[in-house]
Scaffold this motif. Structure first.
Motif, short mmCIF file in Angstrom:
data_model
loop_
_atom_site.label_atom_id
_atom_site.label_comp_id
_atom_site.label_asym_id
_atom_site.label_seq_id
_atom_site.Cartn_x
_atom_site.Cartn_y
_atom_site.Cartn_z
N HIS A 1 0.82 -1.22 0.00
CA HIS A 1 0.00 0.00 0.00
C HIS A 1 0.85 1.27 0.00
N VAL A 2 2.03 1.19 0.57
CA VAL A 2 2.89 2.37 0.63
C VAL A 2 3.75 2.50 -0.63
N GLN A 3 4.23 1.38 -1.17
CA GLN A 3 5.22 1.42 -2.24
C GLN A 3 4.66 1.26 -3.65
N ALA A 4 3.51 0.65 -3.81
CA ALA A 4 2.95 0.45 -5.15
C ALA A 4 2.42 1.76 -5.71
N PRO A 5 2.38 1.90 -7.04
CA PRO A 5 1.81 3.12 -7.63
C PRO A 5 0.33 3.24 -7.30
N PRO A 6 -0.19 4.47 -7.18
CA PRO A 6 -1.58 4.67 -6.74
C PRO A 6 -2.61 3.89 -7.55
N ALA A 7 -2.45 3.84 -8.88
CA ALA A 7 -3.42 3.14 -9.72
C ALA A 7 -3.50 1.66 -9.37
N ILE A 8 -2.36 1.08 -9.00
CA ILE A 8 -2.33 -0.34 -8.65
C ILE A 8 -2.86 -0.56 -7.24
N VAL A 9 -2.59 0.38 -6.33
CA VAL A 9 -3.14 0.26 -4.97
C VAL A 9 -4.66 0.36 -5.01
N MET A 10 -5.20 1.15 -5.92
CA MET A 10 -6.65 1.22 -6.07
C MET A 10 -7.23 -0.16 -6.35
N LEU A 11 -6.59 -0.92 -7.22
CA LEU A 11 -7.05 -2.27 -7.53
C LEU A 11 -6.72 -3.24 -6.40
N HIS A 12 -5.56 -3.05 -5.79
CA HIS A 12 -5.16 -3.96 -4.73
C HIS A 12 -6.08 -3.83 -3.52
N ALA A 13 -6.29 -2.61 -3.06
CA ALA A 13 -7.17 -2.40 -1.91
C ALA A 13 -8.64 -2.60 -2.27
N GLY A 14 -9.00 -2.23 -3.51
CA GLY A 14 -10.39 -2.28 -3.92
C GLY A 14 -10.89 -3.64 -4.34
N VAL A 15 -9.99 -4.47 -4.92
CA VAL A 15 -10.42 -5.75 -5.48
C VAL A 15 -9.62 -6.93 -4.94
N LEU A 16 -8.29 -6.86 -5.02
CA LEU A 16 -7.48 -8.04 -4.71
C LEU A 16 -7.62 -8.49 -3.26
N LEU A 17 -7.67 -7.55 -2.32
CA LEU A 17 -7.89 -7.94 -0.93
C LEU A 17 -9.25 -8.63 -0.77
N LYS A 18 -10.20 -8.23 -1.59
CA LYS A 18 -11.55 -8.76 -1.47
C LYS A 18 -11.66 -10.20 -1.97
N ILE A 19 -10.66 -10.65 -2.73
CA ILE A 19 -10.65 -12.06 -3.14
C ILE A 19 -10.57 -12.95 -1.90
N GLY A 20 -9.86 -12.47 -0.86
CA GLY A 20 -9.80 -13.23 0.38
C GLY A 20 -11.18 -13.39 1.00
N ALA A 21 -11.94 -12.30 1.07
CA ALA A 21 -13.30 -12.37 1.61
C ALA A 21 -14.20 -13.22 0.72
N PHE A 22 -14.06 -13.06 -0.59
CA PHE A 22 -14.86 -13.84 -1.55
C PHE A 22 -14.60 -15.33 -1.35
N GLY A 23 -13.33 -15.71 -1.19
CA GLY A 23 -12.98 -17.11 -1.00
C GLY A 23 -13.53 -17.67 0.30
N LEU A 24 -13.45 -16.89 1.38
CA LEU A 24 -13.99 -17.35 2.65
C LEU A 24 -15.50 -17.57 2.57
N ILE A 25 -16.19 -16.67 1.87
CA ILE A 25 -17.64 -16.78 1.75
C ILE A 25 -18.02 -17.92 0.81
N ARG A 26 -17.41 -17.93 -0.37
CA ARG A 26 -17.81 -18.90 -1.40
C ARG A 26 -17.40 -20.32 -1.04
N PHE A 27 -16.19 -20.49 -0.52
CA PHE A 27 -15.68 -21.83 -0.27
C PHE A 27 -15.73 -22.22 1.21
N GLY A 28 -15.36 -21.28 2.09
CA GLY A 28 -15.42 -21.59 3.51
C GLY A 28 -16.83 -21.83 3.98
N MET A 29 -17.72 -20.84 3.79
CA MET A 29 -19.11 -20.98 4.19
C MET A 29 -19.89 -21.89 3.27
#
Length: 505
Positions: free
Chosen positions: A253-281
């Protein structure tokens, strides 16, 4: 035509990659145009699917099943045994995530204007990343999901390591190490399930594992189910991230370019939540219920730890990084509540934080381009020199702390409502995190907008440029839209909620 929409949507960024092959790397203006335009097909198709769903069309008509490859010859016994098909499909939840991804991809492509070198290589990797993200939310079997999941890692590594800031290489290798280990754990889970059941289809796995369906290969013991669920929590906990698997994310979050952090914080972190919901639950509902109290505790730790650390940061990027950890704690708490309000609040938080984080990191990038620092007390007095930007920053801050009328409020309210219903004492303890959130957000945002001005350069800043209007207006608009009309998200999620909680048909 309906069976071709999802493959077209997922692989539409290939068009941009193809066009880039015929463009000279010196034609920066043309490359930038291709970078934005090539994200539009996925956005248009996502909006089309969303409108179809809203009009009552069954999303199953868009599912795709193509024969791919298999292991062994079991035609006489069962032709689908150990066969892996190319399967794409969507439900309400994955449709919402697709729309979030395609919107943020387009806005991130606009924000890439801050990139200063090697545009052609940058957008080539950017399009590959987008394919991976879109594929993750449409994959209907675990092996295909894993392939798309891995596709996101490769371009992210190079996008951070080559176009990031001073300590970018360390951040890139940290990202690759942690996420690689998480992927290894996930692969073990997938291979065990495949070996035990003979299938990687998510719907069939749910029937076999969660509903006690018949498997022709081997039974899965209760102990193994718990072990596999814990492994899934670890694998997706790296991505979310869950404390203490979070340190890599701070560097990114500190070192990546802003455009990539937008995707990282906005989408890629959410893959973790998506996986927990879709596969865990979804695959291990009984075991998930038994472990729900521990998931709630992990969520409270995330919430309080992230909030306390955000409170003492001097770098605004670090404030937002720890804020992401804290807000993902609310997702875990909602999932651990295991009721309709809690789970719906968790999913709302996934979407809401994706939009809010993208907005705030875009504004950080905007400021960094002008003053070359993100230190809070070095960019004070912003309201005097950049009143419009300061206004949007205040709006983003208010959304982050959960101001009523914005998406952050409705998501946090539902998640806590669900938790208070199940675990009122733990919910009361977690409520402290909301107070601290308000403190650290107001501290940082007010210090930047109305704090003391420490340099002449701050007084001479140019306010928002023409190309910077689109991302902030769209993101603020969506944050307010969800906050005022939450049904726009709740209605597509209705069938998903029924499936996850075992109610209805």
């Amino acid at each position: 035509m309906s069976t071709e929409i999802l493959p077209l949507l997922v692989f539409s960024p290939l068009l941009g990659m193809l066009l880039l092959l015929f463009v000279n790397k010196q034609q920066e203006r043309l490359i930038k145009a291709i970078g934005v335009v090539a994200t539009l097909p996925a956005l248009v198709l996502s909006l089309f699917l969303f409108m179809k769903e809203r009009s009552g069309v069954d999303l199953d008509i868009y599912n795709v099943v193509w024969k791919w490859f298999g292991f062994g010859n079991f035609d006489k016994l069962n032709p689908n045994l150990f066969a892996v098909n190319f399967e794409l499909g969507i439900d309400g939840f994955s449709l919402v995530m697709l729309l979030l991804t395609s919107i943020l991809a387009t806005l991130s492509a606009v924000a890439a204007n801050y990139i200063k070198k090697e545009w052609k290589g940058y957008f080539f990797l950017f399009f590959l990343l987008e394919i991976g993200m879109l594929g993750v939310f449409t994959a209907e079997n675990l092996i295909l999901f894993f392939l798309f999941f891995e596709i996101t890692l490769i371009p992210m590594f190079f996008l951070i390591g080559k176009w990031g800031y001073v300590d970018r290489e360390r951040a890139a290798f940290s990202f690759l190490l942690y996420n690689g280990l998480g992927s290894a754990v996930l692969l073990i889970v997938i291979m065990v399930l495949f070996a035990k059941t003979g299938t990687s289809n998510i719907e069939v796995l749910q029937q076999i594992v969660s509903q006690g369906g018949v498997t022709l290969v081997a039974n899965i013991s209760p102990e193994l189910k718990y072990g596999l669920l814990i492994a899934l929590i670890i694998a997706f906990g790296v991505k979310l991230p869950i404390f203490p698997l979070h340190t890599w994310m701070l560097r990114v979050h500190v070192q990546a370019p802003p455009a990539i952090v937008m995707l990282h914080a906005g989408v890629l972190l959410k893959i973790g939540a998506f996986g927990l919901i879709r596969f865990g639950m979804g695959i291990f509902p009984g075991e998930f219920k038994e472990l729900s109290i521990y998931i709630v505790l992990l969520g409270i730790i995330n919430l309080l730890y992230g909030a306390f650390l955000a409170l003492i940061q001097k770098d605004f990027k670090m404030v937002l990084a720890y804020s992401s950890i804290s807000h993902m704690g609310i997702v875990l708490m909602g999932l651990g509540a295991r009721n309709e309000a809690g789970v719906q609040g968790a999913i709302f938080q996934v979407v809401s934080h994706g939009l809010i984080a993208a907005l705030l990191f875009f504004l950080v990038g905007l400021l960094y381009e002008r003053v070359k620092t993100s230190q809070i007390y070095d960019i004070g007095g912003l309201a005097k020199s950049m009143p419009i930007t300061a206004g949007f920053l205040l709006a983003g801050g208010m959304a982050s702390l959960g101001l009523p009328g914005m998406s952050g409020f409705i998501s946090e309210a539902m998640a806590f409502l669900g938790l208070f219903k199940e675990e009122p004492i733990l919910a009361a303890i977690a409520s402290v995190g909301l107070i601290i959130t308000a403190v650290y957000v107001l501290r940082a945002v007010l210090a930047i907008t109305y704090g003391d001005t420490r340099g002449a350069a701050i007084k001479k800043l140019v306010d928002i440029h023409s190309y910077e209007w689109a991302p902030v207006l769209v993101l603020v608009g969506l944050i307010v839209l969800i906050g005022v009309f939450p049904s726009i998200l709740a209605e597509p999620l209705d069938e998903t909620m029924k499936t996850l909680l075992g109610i209805g048909g």
